[in-house]
Scaffold this active site. Structure first.
Site, PDB file in Angstrom:
ATOM      1  N   GLY A   1       0.821  -1.199   0.000  1.00 30.59           N
ATOM      2  CA  GLY A   1       0.000   0.000   0.000  1.00 30.59           C
ATOM      3  C   GLY A   1       0.859   1.255   0.000  1.00 30.59           C
ATOM      4  N   TYR A   2       1.414   1.544  -1.133  1.00 33.81           N
ATOM      5  CA  TYR A   2       2.255   2.737  -1.251  1.00 33.81           C
ATOM      6  C   TYR A   2       1.543   3.816  -2.073  1.00 33.81           C
ATOM      7  CZ  TYR A   2       6.635   0.744   0.693  1.00 33.81           C
ATOM      8  OH  TYR A   2       7.598   0.231   1.509  1.00 33.81           O
TER       9      TYR A   2
ATOM     10  N   GLU B   1      14.842  -3.952  -3.108  1.00 37.27           N
ATOM     11  CA  GLU B   1      14.425  -4.480  -4.390  1.00 37.27           C
ATOM     12  C   GLU B   1      15.129  -3.826  -5.574  1.00 37.27           C
ATOM     13  OE1 GLU B   1      13.713  -7.389  -4.537  1.00 37.27           O
ATOM     14  OE2 GLU B   1      12.573  -6.940  -6.314  1.00 37.27           O
TER      15      GLU B   1
ATOM     16  N   GLU C   1      11.678   7.314 -15.907  1.00 38.61           N
ATOM     17  CA  GLU C   1      12.002   8.741 -15.845  1.00 38.61           C
ATOM     18  C   GLU C   1      12.390   9.151 -14.425  1.00 38.61           C
ATOM     19  OE1 GLU C   1       9.401   7.357 -17.410  1.00 38.61           O
ATOM     20  OE2 GLU C   1      10.200   7.670 -19.428  1.00 38.61           O
TER      21      GLU C   1
END
Lengths: 400, 379
Positions: A129-130, A246, A387
């Site tokens: 939940g970011y 990660e 980006e």
């Protein structure tokens, strides 16, 4: 210097490789061969359990006291590569590589006891939940609120792009506990039971037809303060730590290597100009280009993981692996669709539920290649878009 | 997996860096390029004194017992400082042709001179009609009077006029049809019948076309026991490719550093160029290319001792990738320098020339992609 495995590591590779081939169920291998099409959260639960029962292989980096084999970075690397090359599903990255290590590093003793065993054996599936509707690349501007009320937090707001939310048992998420200071301050990391009253979700259909993504709504959801990881208001640092874990894995080099092998199999089977596609000089050139581009990322990853100081010494230089690794993966998947020729146009999933190509409409890969190609457009967007990664490299590495 | 230099290697790299930086500041380098042979004999001797020429050869041949890794360290420094010397020609190509193709007696007779820098070799192999393929050799060696008579023409022989001896590839005689395979013959540079027309390459290096007009040499001129030397040539050229890749990577990193510095200092519209996101992202791409190139230098270099197929495939992968990357990085370097990048007195354009010459030498990216694909199918 040596870019390959030494004898000890080679013996380890041969051992884990043969075990993986032994314990890998055929149906899971077949789904991986279909570029993960149809690989479900319950498949991942089952695979995690199988690996776990083999001696904690589901969590290869965890120390023995928490149920892992405590392998060195080199062995973890080799093991994960062997999973991909033997066409096994990957590790459950949220559990094994992100939240688990964060709990081991920052969690309270009670939290470790409650969560680590389930993360290791697949009983607990996590979702992340970011992101929010107005906090994507600019994650720190997240607004979903968690207000303290006695021993609980009361959560209100919306989380976006929650993968596999209906299958998850818990969410690890970042929530706003204070909005008076800098936006990075006042963020708190909470573990939320997905069965909590007031928590609802709605699927977001992606354009290839998938429904793994969701929007998650919080309406006065009560979360015990005991489910907070680390200090209140100081979740940003841990959240970034979790993402940082990660920064290597998101290049998905192993998976791309498996894809490259399958692409070659397809190209060797597809007819072209009286021969095989793989012998067509124009296609062969494109294939060579992609294979070399993948080798560049593979070796750069090795260099960054195992250069002087090891992975801990590596900073945001590693972000380039995500940028290039995802580009190359998309390129390989594109070649797979192109390799199918006119059958590359077939959307078998629309004609047959499940897209299993039961009565073949074309080559086997036609049943999934297109959909996976579209699905993988996500990889240059999520986890910090290309980006944003370039912004980070420009600032942190180039000093611009 | 070990990506760390040994202590000796790190010391060696540092001393080469100091010396090459001292010998090739840009203005001094340009002056050397303008001399007749394109380099200074004094500079050559200084690097010989440092052990550069001896580094890759076995001790029995007057060398220091190093190998590909030492060559890589040297090449990176050369590329970084745009050093022009007959090093690739003599040590890597000529020297390794003798090392891999010669008998023990030939190695011990010839290599000590190469290793101490007193003798220069050049590899006279390429012929225009063959383009980048190694196999078709039309230069012929006829057996005559207990020796060979060599005739033919070799194109773009790197530093051919500076060489004391040429290693010439030629079709060897056999009893019937003159098709005895390709052999390598040592021909003195000043032998009668050898014509060498020297010229500059874009990067200020030197090459020449070699005309062999009934050049007589003894039977002992033939390297090794005779027979087909194509395997030796392939191995030698793969060493040359690895060297060129390391040189190009050194050059790319220098372009990256100087261009980054320029973006941080040059101001327009009241802000530094480096503050514009469009330029930042391009610069990140340049940086990424440099990191990937460094990895592919390892791929080419550290596979030189592998079996032939692995070695050649790694060399082709690196040559294709770095060839395109070096050109791309240098073109970006020129572009990001703006008008200044177009000027003679700023190095960035000269790095682009070096990248173009690198691509034209031993096969461009297209050639090596095809070779890589071919070797992959055979595997």
């Amino acid at each position: 210097m040596d870019i390959g495995y030494d004898d000890d590591l080679e013996r380890f590779r041969a051992h884990v490789g043969s075990v993986i081939r032994d314990i890998l169920p055929d149906d899971l291998r077949d789904k991986v061969r279909r570029e993960h099409a149809g690989l479900t959260p319950s498949d991942m639960r089952r695979w995690t359990r199988i690996l776990h029962d083999r001696g904690g292989w589901s969590v290869p980096g965890w120390p023995a006291e928490h149920g892992g084999p405590g392998w060195s970075y080199e062995r973890q690397y080799v093991f994960e590569r062997e999973l991909a090359l033997n066409e096994a599903p990957p590790l459950n990255v949220f559990s094994a590589g992100m939240v688990g290590p964060a709990l081991i590093e920052f969690g309270a003793r009670d939290q470790k006891r409650r969560f680590l065993p389930g993360l290791a054996n697949g009983d607990i599936l996590l979702c992340q939940g970011y992101s929010e509707p107005n906090a994507g690349s600019d994650l720190a501007s997240l607004q979903c609120r968690a207000d303290r009320d006695g021993d609980d937090y009361v959560v209100n707001g919306v989380k976006m792009w929650t993968s596999d939310a209906p299958h998850a048992d818990w969410m690890f998420g970042l929530f706003r506990t204070d909005s008076s200071g800098k936006k990075q301050h006042g963020i708190t990391l909470l573990l939320i039971d997905m069965a909590s009253p007031g928590l609802t979700m709605a699927p977001i259909r992606t354009f290839e037809g998938g429904d793994e993504l969701n929007q998650t709504y919080f309406d006065d959801v009560r979360v015990p303060a005991a489910n907070r990881i680390g200090e209140e208001h100081k979740g940003w640092g841990i959240g970034k730590y979790i993402l940082g874990m990660e920064r290597f894995g998101s290049a998905e080099v192993g998976r791309s290597m498996g894809m490259m092998r399958r692409l070659k199999r397809i190209a060797a089977a597809e007819p072209a100009a009286g021969g095989r596609l793989i012998d067509d000089p124009h296609f062969a050139l494109e294939l060579a280009r992609a294979e070399i581009a993948l080798r560049e990322v593979e070796l750069t990853e090795r260099r960054m993981l195992f250069g002087p100081g090891g992975p801990d010494a590596m900073g945001f230089e590693a972000s380039l692996l995500k940028v290039r690794g995802t580009e190359v993966q998309q390129k390989i998947m594109g070649l797979m669709v192109e390799a199918l020729g006119s059958c590359g146009a077939i959307d078998a999933g629309d004609m047959r539920p499940g897209g299993d190509n039961a009565e073949p409409l074309g080559p086997d890969a036609a049943a999934h290649a297109g959909r996976v190609f579209y699905n993988l457009r996500k990889s240059t967007i999520w986890g910090g878009s290309t980006e944003v990664q370039k912004n980070i490299i420009a600032k942190a590495v180039l000093g611009l | 997996m070990d990506f760390t230099l040994s202590e000796e290697q790190a010391l060696f790299r540092d001393s080469v860096e100091r010396t090459v930086a001292d010998l090739f500041p840009f203005a001094r380098r340009q002056a050397a390029v303008a001399t007749e042979e394109g380099y200074r004999e004094d500079d050559w001797r200084r690097l010989a004194g440092l052990g550069c020429m001896a580094a890759p050869f076995p001790e029995a041949c007057g060398g220091l017992g190093g190998g590909p890794e030492e060559l890589m360290l040297i090449a990176e420094r050369f590329g970084r400082h745009l050093a022009n010397l007959p090093f690739l020609a003599s040590v890597v190509l000529g020297g390794h042709a003798v090392l891999f193709g010669g008998t023990e007696a030939q190695r011990e007779a010839i290599l000590p001179g190469v290793a101490d820098g007193s003798v220069k070799l050049a590899l006279a192999h390429g012929e225009r009609r063959a383009r980048f393929d190694l196999a078709p050799v039309s230069t012929v060696a006829r057996a005559e009077d207990g020796g060979y008579v060599v005739s033919g023409r070799k194109d773009v022989v790197l530093y051919g006029r500076a060489a004391d001896r040429l290693v010439v590839s030629a079709r060897l005689p056999d009893g019937r049809d003159g098709g005895g395979g390709t052999g390598l013959l040592l021909v003195p540079g000043d032998a009668e019948g050898v014509g060498r027309s020297s010229y500059a390459t874009h990067d200020g290096g030197r090459a020449c076309n070699v005309l062999l007009d009934d050049v007589r040499v003894g039977t002992d001129a033939l390297l090794g026991a005779g027979g087909d030397a194509l395997d030796v040539l392939e191995r030698v050229i793969d060493h040359g490719i690895a060297f060129l890749c390391a040189d190009a990577a050194g050059s790319m990193w220098r372009v990256y550093e100087t261009t980054l510095e320029y973006l941080k200092t040059r101001s327009q519209f009241g802000r530094t160029l480096g503050s514009f996101q469009a330029l930042q992202h391009r610069m990140v791409d340049v940086y990424t290319s440099c990191e990937l190139a460094r990895s592919m230098v390892f791929e080419a270099t550290l596979n030189l001792g592998a079996d032939a197929a692995t070695r050649s495939r790694a060399a082709s992968a690196a040559k294709a990738a770095i060839g395109e990357a070096a050109r791309g990085v240098c073109e970006e370097g020129v572009q990001l320098h703006g008008g200044v990048g177009m000027t003679m007195d700023v190095p960035v354009g000269h790095h682009l020339k070096r990248a173009m010459v690198m691509n034209a030498t031993f096969g461009d990216a297209r050639h090596h992609l095809a070779r890589y694909a071919r070797l992959g199918r055979a595997a």
